[in-house]
Design an enzyme around this catalytic site. Structure first.
Site, PDB file in Angstrom:
ATOM      1  N   TYR A   1     -28.851  -8.567 -12.066  1.00  0.00           N
ATOM      2  CA  TYR A   1     -28.135  -9.494 -12.951  1.00  0.00           C
ATOM      3  C   TYR A   1     -28.752  -9.436 -14.332  1.00  0.00           C
ATOM      4  CZ  TYR A   1     -24.525 -12.336 -10.829  1.00  0.00           C
ATOM      5  OH  TYR A   1     -23.341 -12.770 -10.330  1.00  0.00           O
TER       6      TYR A   1
ATOM      7  N   LYS B   1     -11.373   7.780 -20.112  1.00  0.00           N
ATOM      8  CA  LYS B   1     -10.222   8.693 -20.281  1.00  0.00           C
ATOM      9  C   LYS B   1     -10.748   9.993 -20.896  1.00  0.00           C
ATOM     10  CE  LYS B   1      -6.812   4.974 -20.442  1.00  0.00           C
ATOM     11  NZ  LYS B   1      -7.404   3.653 -20.722  1.00  0.00           N
TER      12      LYS B   1
ATOM     13  N   ASP C   1      -7.061   0.464 -30.992  1.00  0.00           N
ATOM     14  CA  ASP C   1      -7.408   0.656 -29.575  1.00  0.00           C
ATOM     15  C   ASP C   1      -7.276   2.152 -29.328  1.00  0.00           C
ATOM     16  OD1 ASP C   1      -7.381   1.020 -26.854  1.00  0.00           O
ATOM     17  OD2 ASP C   1      -5.980  -0.616 -26.433  1.00  0.00           O
TER      18      ASP C   1
ATOM     19  N   GLU D   1     -27.267 -11.205 -17.366  1.00  0.00           N
ATOM     20  CA  GLU D   1     -26.461 -11.996 -18.302  1.00  0.00           C
ATOM     21  C   GLU D   1     -27.198 -12.130 -19.618  1.00  0.00           C
ATOM     22  OE1 GLU D   1     -25.248 -15.653 -16.498  1.00  0.00           O
ATOM     23  OE2 GLU D   1     -24.128 -14.605 -14.940  1.00  0.00           O
TER      24      GLU D   1
ATOM     25  N   ARG E   1     -15.376   4.123 -15.377  1.00  0.00           N
ATOM     26  CA  ARG E   1     -14.336   3.177 -15.762  1.00  0.00           C
ATOM     27  C   ARG E   1     -14.991   1.981 -16.435  1.00  0.00           C
ATOM     28  NH1 ARG E   1     -10.080   5.139 -13.474  1.00  0.00           N
ATOM     29  NH2 ARG E   1      -8.790   3.562 -14.431  1.00  0.00           N
TER      30      ARG E   1
ATOM     31  N   THR F   1     -11.503   2.261 -23.761  1.00  0.00           N
ATOM     32  CA  THR F   1     -12.071   2.412 -22.428  1.00  0.00           C
ATOM     33  C   THR F   1     -13.045   3.589 -22.516  1.00  0.00           C
ATOM     34  OG1 THR F   1     -10.226   3.843 -21.831  1.00  0.00           O
ATOM     35  CG2 THR F   1     -10.091   1.544 -21.131  1.00  0.00           C
TER      36      THR F   1
HETATM   37  N1  DSN Z   1      -3.366   2.389 -17.677  1.00  0.00           N
HETATM   38  C1  DSN Z   1      -3.732   3.165 -18.824  1.00  0.00           C
HETATM   39  C2  DSN Z   1      -2.832   4.330 -19.055  1.00  0.00           C
HETATM   40  O1  DSN Z   1      -2.501   4.981 -18.085  1.00  0.00           O
HETATM   41  O2  DSN Z   1      -2.469   4.619 -20.169  1.00  0.00           O
HETATM   42  C3  DSN Z   1      -3.861   2.338 -20.036  1.00  0.00           C
HETATM   43  O3  DSN Z   1      -4.682   1.285 -19.747  1.00  0.00           O
END
Ligand code: DSN
Length: 430
Positions: free
Chosen positions: A54, A230, A200, A56, A236, A227
């Protein structure tokens, strides 16, 4: 590598499902534009004892003891993220991209405030103001779209809506759009209306980090969210980056000027989240280190080269692509306009031969989001497996061929075998 001996013994049911997933991933090809295959190092980092801890709070200011190692890994992750994206503040704790975006809204806005974001059906993300989200019940979203003639974001519309509605945040970024963004123009509109400019970059983060696509911070943007899994090829999770110290007079507390980085940190924790997932932060730090290497730049270049070749060959074979091609890692096939199949039907067909893709809306789609007109495909994962231009020609041929033989299950099975045989030459990295 982990041998999973204990897992096999304790829980054979789940072990078997894990094995099936490994087989699914290695015997087929991942064409979902938002997915990737992590390296062995990242996978190892995910399965460490940091999951026991933990933490925090933030490095140097925690609510639990025993943080001498977690403080180090979070600080390293932050520093690497700042170097990668050329910014001066990073919060690496958001559990996901949606949470990262939610934190930005809550950092900067009061309920009822206006945000300008991209329409979901034109390629934006759910969290950019889609009416089905809880966010849309709290904040006043106004939306821009793309110019269906040119396929570009309708920048004039974006400016007109901004001037009319005076948003406090202007958000660009996308889940299904194949061009780069004119950040300079968007920032000038944000300045005109006194809004904070936010991008984003979840889909393209790896391409931005590698210098292959524009970095919004180079154009004066104050916030970037993303994120990490990707094109950036990490575990993730989410992340919020900022550059500059913008103060928000509305959020002054006891006459202390509240600036953006502080507001964001305080919103992520304790505003929205409790303990961060330290094993994930550990893995994020490892992925950032990988992305800082020269090989990652080569990877990003190849992702984009592969996307161009795949898009061109699909077009040669009769598929109609939204915007006619791609400038990034993804393309959107208008399946209805191409061969009269829906995006959902084409997705199922590709699944049968081991190619995984995701159905997608096309601009002004008249079909339901559950079975829209388009299919989105991307090259980040297949490029990680080492595929180059010749494989893109092969994949395009398979996609075309399966459309032709769609009523012949035996031929589909033969094609499935051919795909399985071919991809054996491109093992999973982990
Ligand atoms: N779910 C993602 C995508 O496939 O573009 C975006 O968060």
């Amino acid at each position: 590598m982990i041998d999973y001996k204990s897992l096999r013994k304790i829980d054979p049911l789940l072990f078997n499902i894990l094995q099936a997933e490994v087989r699914r991933q290695s015997d087929g090809l991942e064409l979902i534009a938002s997915e990737n295959y992590v390296s062995t190092a990242v996978l190892e980092a995910l399965g460490t004892v940091f999951t026991n801890k933990y933490s925090e709070g933030y490095p140097g200011k925690r609510y639990y003891g025993g943080q001498e190692n977690t403080d180090q890994i979070e600080t390293i992750a932050i520093e690497r993220a700042k170097t990668l994206f050329k910014c001066d503040h990073a919060n690496v704790q958001p559990l996901s991209g949606a949470i990262a975006n939610t934190a930005v809204y809550f950092s900067w806005l009061e309920p009822g405030d206006t945000v300008l974001g991209m329409r979901l059906d034109h390629g934006g993300h759910l969290t950019h103001g889609s009416p089905v989200t809880k966010l849309a019940k709290l904040f006043n979203f106004v939306r821009y779209g793309i110019d269906t003639e040119t396929g570009d974001i309708d920048y004039n519309q974006l400016r007109d809506i901004a001037l009319k509605n005076q948003p406090k945040l202007i958000l660009v970024g996308y889940s299904a759009y194949t061009r780069d963004i004119d950040y300079g123009f968007v920032k000038s509109v944000a300045d005109e209306v006194g809004a904070v400019a936010w991008a984003d970059i979840a889909h393209i983060a790896g391409l931005v980090a590698a210098g292959e696509m524009r970095n919004p911070f180079d154009y004066g943007f104050q916030i970037v969210s993303t994120t990490t899994h990707k094109t950036l090829r990490g575990p993730r999770g989410g992340m919020i980056l900022t550059k500059g110290v913008v103060s928000n007079p509305l959020k002054n507390v006891e006459k202390k000027v509240e600036n953006l980085p502080t507001l964001i940190d305080r919103t992520v924790f304790p505003g929205l989240q409790g303990g961060p997932l330290m094993n994930i932060i550990f893995a994020k730090a490892v992925a950032f280190q990988e992305a800082l290497q020269p090989e990652f730049k080569e990877y990003a270049k190849q992702v984009m080269r592969n996307a161009k070749v795949l898009a061109q060959e699909l077009t040669n074979l009769g598929f109609k692509l939204v915007t006619g091609g791609t400038e990034n890692h993804m393309m959107i096939i208008d399946a209805i306009a191409s061969f009269g199949l829906s995006g959902g039907e084409l997705e199922v067909l590709l699944d049968k031969i081991g190619l995984t893709a995701s159905k997608s809306m096309v601009p002004d789609d008249t079909r339901s989001p559950f079975d829209p007109s388009g299919l989105r495909i991307g090259t980040p994962a297949i490029t990680t497996r080492g595929m180059k231009e010749d494989s893109m020609l092969q994949i395009a041929k398979w996609i075309r061929h399966v459309v032709d033989i769609r009523h012949d299950e035996r031929q589909i099975q033969l094609l499935r075998d051919e795909v399985r045989e071919y991809v054996r030459n491109f093992p999973l990295p982990s």
